[in-house]
Each structure stands twice: as C-alpha cells, then as structure tokens.
Design a protein around this motif. Sequence first.
Motif, mmCIF file in Angstrom:
data_model
loop_
_atom_site.group_PDB
_atom_site.id
_atom_site.type_symbol
_atom_site.label_atom_id
_atom_site.label_comp_id
_atom_site.label_asym_id
_atom_site.label_seq_id
_atom_site.Cartn_x
_atom_site.Cartn_y
_atom_site.Cartn_z
ATOM 1 N N GLN A 136 0.806 -1.219 0.000
ATOM 2 C CA GLN A 136 0.000 0.000 0.000
ATOM 3 C C GLN A 136 0.843 1.275 0.000
ATOM 4 N N PRO A 137 1.918 1.371 0.794
ATOM 5 C CA PRO A 137 2.757 2.565 0.718
ATOM 6 C C PRO A 137 3.357 2.787 -0.675
ATOM 7 N N MET A 138 3.771 1.697 -1.349
ATOM 8 C CA MET A 138 4.317 1.851 -2.700
ATOM 9 C C MET A 138 3.219 2.239 -3.676
ATOM 10 N N PHE A 139 2.054 1.650 -3.532
ATOM 11 C CA PHE A 139 0.896 1.991 -4.365
ATOM 12 C C PHE A 139 0.619 3.491 -4.276
ATOM 13 N N ASP A 140 0.612 4.015 -3.056
ATOM 14 C CA ASP A 140 0.345 5.442 -2.857
ATOM 15 C C ASP A 140 1.460 6.308 -3.419
ATOM 16 N N LYS A 141 2.699 5.848 -3.360
ATOM 17 C CA LYS A 141 3.814 6.601 -3.943
ATOM 18 C C LYS A 141 3.695 6.657 -5.464
ATOM 19 N N LEU A 142 3.368 5.524 -6.066
ATOM 20 C CA LEU A 142 3.300 5.459 -7.535
ATOM 21 C C LEU A 142 2.232 6.387 -8.090
ATOM 22 N N TYR A 143 1.069 6.404 -7.455
ATOM 23 C CA TYR A 143 0.006 7.284 -7.941
ATOM 24 C C TYR A 143 0.108 8.694 -7.356
ATOM 25 N N GLY A 144 0.558 8.789 -6.112
ATOM 26 C CA GLY A 144 0.655 10.101 -5.492
ATOM 27 C C GLY A 144 1.737 10.972 -6.107
ATOM 28 N N ASP A 145 2.790 10.352 -6.628
ATOM 29 C CA ASP A 145 3.900 11.081 -7.254
ATOM 30 C C ASP A 145 3.963 10.779 -8.756
ATOM 31 N N TYR A 146 2.814 10.495 -9.317
ATOM 32 C CA TYR A 146 2.698 10.037 -10.714
ATOM 33 C C TYR A 146 3.466 10.889 -11.725
ATOM 34 N N PRO A 147 3.335 12.218 -11.735
ATOM 35 C CA PRO A 147 4.023 13.009 -12.766
ATOM 36 C C PRO A 147 5.542 12.861 -12.746
ATOM 37 N N ALA A 148 6.106 12.551 -11.575
ATOM 38 C CA ALA A 148 7.563 12.502 -11.432
ATOM 39 C C ALA A 148 8.208 11.348 -12.185
ATOM 40 N N TRP A 149 7.470 10.266 -12.410
ATOM 41 C CA TRP A 149 8.049 9.120 -13.111
ATOM 42 C C TRP A 149 7.258 8.716 -14.353
ATOM 43 N N ALA A 150 5.954 9.002 -14.377
ATOM 44 C CA ALA A 150 5.093 8.470 -15.440
ATOM 45 C C ALA A 150 4.950 9.393 -16.634
ATOM 46 N N LEU A 151 5.161 10.694 -16.435
ATOM 47 C CA LEU A 151 4.956 11.653 -17.507
ATOM 48 C C LEU A 151 6.278 12.149 -18.077
ATOM 49 N N ALA A 152 6.243 12.483 -19.354
ATOM 50 C CA ALA A 152 7.408 13.057 -20.018
ATOM 51 C C ALA A 152 7.620 14.494 -19.545
ATOM 52 N N ALA A 153 8.691 15.103 -20.016
ATOM 53 C CA ALA A 153 9.040 16.455 -19.583
ATOM 54 C C ALA A 153 7.958 17.476 -19.910
ATOM 55 N N ASP A 154 7.159 17.199 -20.959
ATOM 56 C CA ASP A 154 6.101 18.142 -21.332
ATOM 57 C C ASP A 154 4.921 18.095 -20.371
ATOM 58 N N GLY A 155 4.919 17.113 -19.469
ATOM 59 C CA GLY A 155 3.842 16.994 -18.498
ATOM 60 C C GLY A 155 2.532 16.507 -19.074
ATOM 61 N N GLN A 156 2.538 16.108 -20.341
ATOM 62 C CA GLN A 156 1.314 15.676 -21.012
ATOM 63 C C GLN A 156 1.387 14.219 -21.442
ATOM 64 N N ASN A 157 2.441 13.866 -22.140
ATOM 65 C CA ASN A 157 2.577 12.517 -22.678
ATOM 66 C C ASN A 157 3.229 11.587 -21.659
ATOM 67 N N VAL A 158 2.965 10.269 -21.825
ATOM 68 C CA VAL A 158 3.587 9.306 -20.926
ATOM 69 C C VAL A 158 5.071 9.186 -21.259
ATOM 70 N N SER A 159 5.854 8.937 -20.235
ATOM 71 C CA SER A 159 7.298 8.838 -20.382
ATOM 72 C C SER A 159 7.722 7.420 -20.746
ATOM 73 N N ASP A 160 8.882 7.325 -21.410
ATOM 74 C CA ASP A 160 9.492 6.016 -21.653
ATOM 75 C C ASP A 160 10.892 5.973 -21.044
ATOM 76 N N ASP A 161 11.154 6.885 -20.108
ATOM 77 C CA ASP A 161 12.464 6.993 -19.478
ATOM 78 C C ASP A 161 12.569 5.984 -18.334
ATOM 79 N N THR A 162 13.029 4.794 -18.682
ATOM 80 C CA THR A 162 13.106 3.708 -17.705
ATOM 81 C C THR A 162 14.084 4.030 -16.578
ATOM 82 N N ALA A 163 15.227 4.630 -16.934
ATOM 83 C CA ALA A 163 16.248 4.924 -15.922
ATOM 84 C C ALA A 163 15.710 5.898 -14.871
#
Length: 245
Positions: A136-163
């Motif tokens: 549950q703590p990881m679940f909340d981190k993944l969605y709670g901090d979603y833009p930081a890892w899931a979105l590209a630099a434009d803040g609109q499209n999904v990211s593919d930056d695995t690193a």
Amino acid sequence: MAKKKSNVVTAKKGLSANAWTTIAVLALAVVVIGGVLVFNRSDSSAPQGAIAADVLRHPDSNTLTTSSSTAVTVVEFLDYQCPVCEAYYQNVTHTLEKDYAGKITFVTRNFPLPMHPLAVPAAKAAEAASLQGKYQPMFDKLYGDYPAWALAADGQNVSDDTARAQAKFESYATEIGLDLAKFRADLASPAVQQRIDQGKADGEKAGVSGTPTIFVNGNQFKPTGQTYPDIAQQLRGEIDKALKA
C-alpha cells in the motif's frame, strides 16, 4: 453470360425486374443478418453476468483495505502508468478506500497496457514492495507522485524513461523502509513477473480490455457520469447497495 432473346410468352412467365430486385435485397439482408449472427456468436464467449470470485481474486492478491465480512469485494484492474487510473486514484478510489476501510475488501490487480512503456516496471515495483509487506505505501507513492516518473518532460505525454523511473522507484523503496537489496532482487524475479502475468490473464478472462476496470461483487462497474465526482457517487451507490443486500 450470353443474353437470350425474349418473346411475349417467356416474358410473361419470367420474373419481372421488380421481382429480381426484391430477391436481391432479401439475399443481401440474409448475408447481413448472417454476419451479425456470426459476430454475436463470436462474442457469446465473453463473460456474462457476475465474474467468478476465483478469477477476480487470488489468495495472494494485493488489497488496499479488507473486511472481516465477505459481503462486498471491490476489484480494480489497473495500469500504474494509465492517466485515467491516476485520475481515478485522485478523484474516486483513494477517498473511497479510506471511507470504506474495514467495511469492504478492495483488491487491486495488474493489467499493464502495451501503450504504456513504464507500466510493467511500475507493477514490478509494487509487487516487489508487497513481498516486504509494503504494497500500500508503494501503491500510494506510484500514484501520489505520478508526474515525477510516469509523464514526459512536457507533463502531457507518458514517459518512456526507464532509468528515471527506476531511480524514482528506488527512492520510494527507501522512503517506505524497504530492504533495497531485496527490492532490487525481487524486481527481476520470476515470482514478481508471474503475479503480473496472472493479473493480465485473469483480467482477460473477466473481459477486461482497458483500465481502470472495476468489479463490485463480481459485477463490472460501468460508469455513466460525465465528471469524476459523478463517477465516485455512482460507485459509492453500488457499494452501498451491496452492503445493504
């Protein structure tokens, strides 16, 4: 086809142009209706009515809240990089999870979609955390901090930056107190991949084709609201109805 000469007798005995037109229309109708029936038959294998509990939930499935009663079970098939799943988390399910804590069992299942390149890595992070009792703590981190890892630099499209995503996942693991060495090992383990694959397979059995897809006591929730508050109210209504049943 060679044309035959007609005479008055054969013309009277033959079919009129209108009759041939009628036959052609009827023949076309039969073909069209037959095609519809074929498609209907191909869809007849899709699940109808409530989905079996053992398809929607396994003994080791992750839960956000549990109830000692088995009265109501909510199951969500999700993709961690899906923008709509994140919007549901922010506007529908996260508050619902808190408000119904102890009253319902809320199960989450993996259903990563191919158009989201970081969906599987994120699912692995969640499952690896679950092996240390910190799902549950990881679940909340993944969605709670979603833009930081899931979105590209434009803040609109999904990211593919695995690193970048993996660095974030490790920082979340540290923040929630995971053994980092074990976390890294579990990310690459067959057991974690199997849990993700099982979720996808079960979702397909249940007729899931997109995310988020939610079931209340085995019945698929089909939102009709135009806004997230409307959807939240509708989902709460179905849960309340199930609790009173």
